[in-house]
Write an enzyme that holds these catalytic residues in place. Sequence first.
Site, PDB file in Angstrom:
ATOM      1  N   LYS A 127       0.824  -1.220   0.000  1.00  0.00           N
ATOM      2  CA  LYS A 127       0.000   0.000   0.000  1.00  0.00           C
ATOM      3  C   LYS A 127       0.856   1.266   0.000  1.00  0.00           C
ATOM      4  CE  LYS A 127      -3.970  -2.344   1.967  1.00  0.00           C
ATOM      5  NZ  LYS A 127      -3.393  -3.672   1.691  1.00  0.00           N
ATOM      6  N   ASN A 165      -0.215  -8.738   1.517  1.00  0.00           N
ATOM      7  CA  ASN A 165      -0.956  -9.238   2.671  1.00  0.00           C
ATOM      8  C   ASN A 165      -0.374 -10.564   3.152  1.00  0.00           C
ATOM      9  OD1 ASN A 165      -2.791  -7.111   2.516  1.00  0.00           O
ATOM     10  ND2 ASN A 165      -4.103  -8.214   1.106  1.00  0.00           N
ATOM     11  N   VAL A 173      -8.332 -10.867   6.385  1.00  0.00           N
ATOM     12  CA  VAL A 173      -9.578 -11.215   5.694  1.00  0.00           C
ATOM     13  C   VAL A 173      -9.931 -12.688   5.905  1.00  0.00           C
ATOM     14  CG1 VAL A 173      -8.458 -11.774   3.482  1.00  0.00           C
ATOM     15  CG2 VAL A 173     -10.803 -10.953   3.498  1.00  0.00           C
ATOM     16  N   THR A 190     -15.991  -6.426  -1.372  1.00  0.00           N
ATOM     17  CA  THR A 190     -16.125  -5.033  -1.804  1.00  0.00           C
ATOM     18  C   THR A 190     -16.286  -4.907  -3.316  1.00  0.00           C
ATOM     19  OG1 THR A 190     -13.716  -4.837  -1.774  1.00  0.00           O
ATOM     20  CG2 THR A 190     -14.887  -4.050   0.170  1.00  0.00           C
TER      21      THR A 190
END
Length: 328
Positions: A127, A165, A173, A190
């Site tokens: 990110k 991740n 998640v 999402t």
Amino acid sequence: MFKNKTIFVTGGTGSWGHELVKQLLSYEPKEIRIFSRNETSQFSMKQEFDNNPKLKFLIGDIKEKDPLIEACHSVDYLFHLAALKHVPVCEDQPTEALKTNVIGTQNVIEAAQKNNIKKVIYISTDKASDPSNFYGLSKAMGERLIIHANTLNTNTRFVCVRGGNVLGTNGSVIHVFKKNIREKKKVGITDLNMTRFFLTVEDAIKLVFKATFESVGGEIFVMKMPACRIVDLAKVLIKASNEKNVDIEVLGVRPGEKIHELLLTKYESSTTIVYDQEYFVILPSVNMNGIKEHYANYKFVTLEDYNSGTNLLNEDEINEMLMKGGFI
């Protein structure tokens, strides 16, 4: 490298910290200092490691520079894991993210310099690559501070490791999906096209060690990681749960979220070399003695960027990855 050495881990009570400490102990260090804010997590971790005398737990916050400097006395190597990590939290409280992820990182740099620590390893995130949210922006600033620290008048070397991740970490998640499958018979996605990079925490720490051993300082080591669609991950978990009539609900993209994450941007690819089968290395854009010469015989990448939307795992491969990690 670590035998009979003192190692300092910020944010060491999290999922990364647990696995890092576990693997560090096999290298026979003199002492591992685990520095974090949560006394409950420290107590639990102490019990988990059977009160190992090599582990020293210190309550502290990287936002407080002077106590951090004192805690780093006589340390040889420092792993900087402490951060505010959840995207919505950082979006809602950007000032706190700034204080921890940016100012806290600068405090770590100064503590390392003051104590003449040999090497600092900063754990970053995909990110931070072309950030679209405050968490990513704050981690990108942390990366810049860490890399720039190698230009200062210091013997300490600073290196970044950037990954995606990690499966099963706190708030992952995986845990959210499994809980919702079990309790709500429903999984919220999402966007059906959303993809992410994934790796087990065991493999991630092994790659962190590789970068620690082989870096010269000033690089960003970028992990090569498998990627998958989040909806495919959910389908595999639903199938493995043996629960019936579990629905997948499309919720819409949250503020700051990307459809695909980047580990390497178009801009960064111009200064990135192919290190080996497990890593790319982003070389610094500022001048640092010896680093470009060290990597002179490596080839530059031919990728325009490295994003999670390509070379996706299929459901069988996702199933295999989750079985390897012990999640199904």
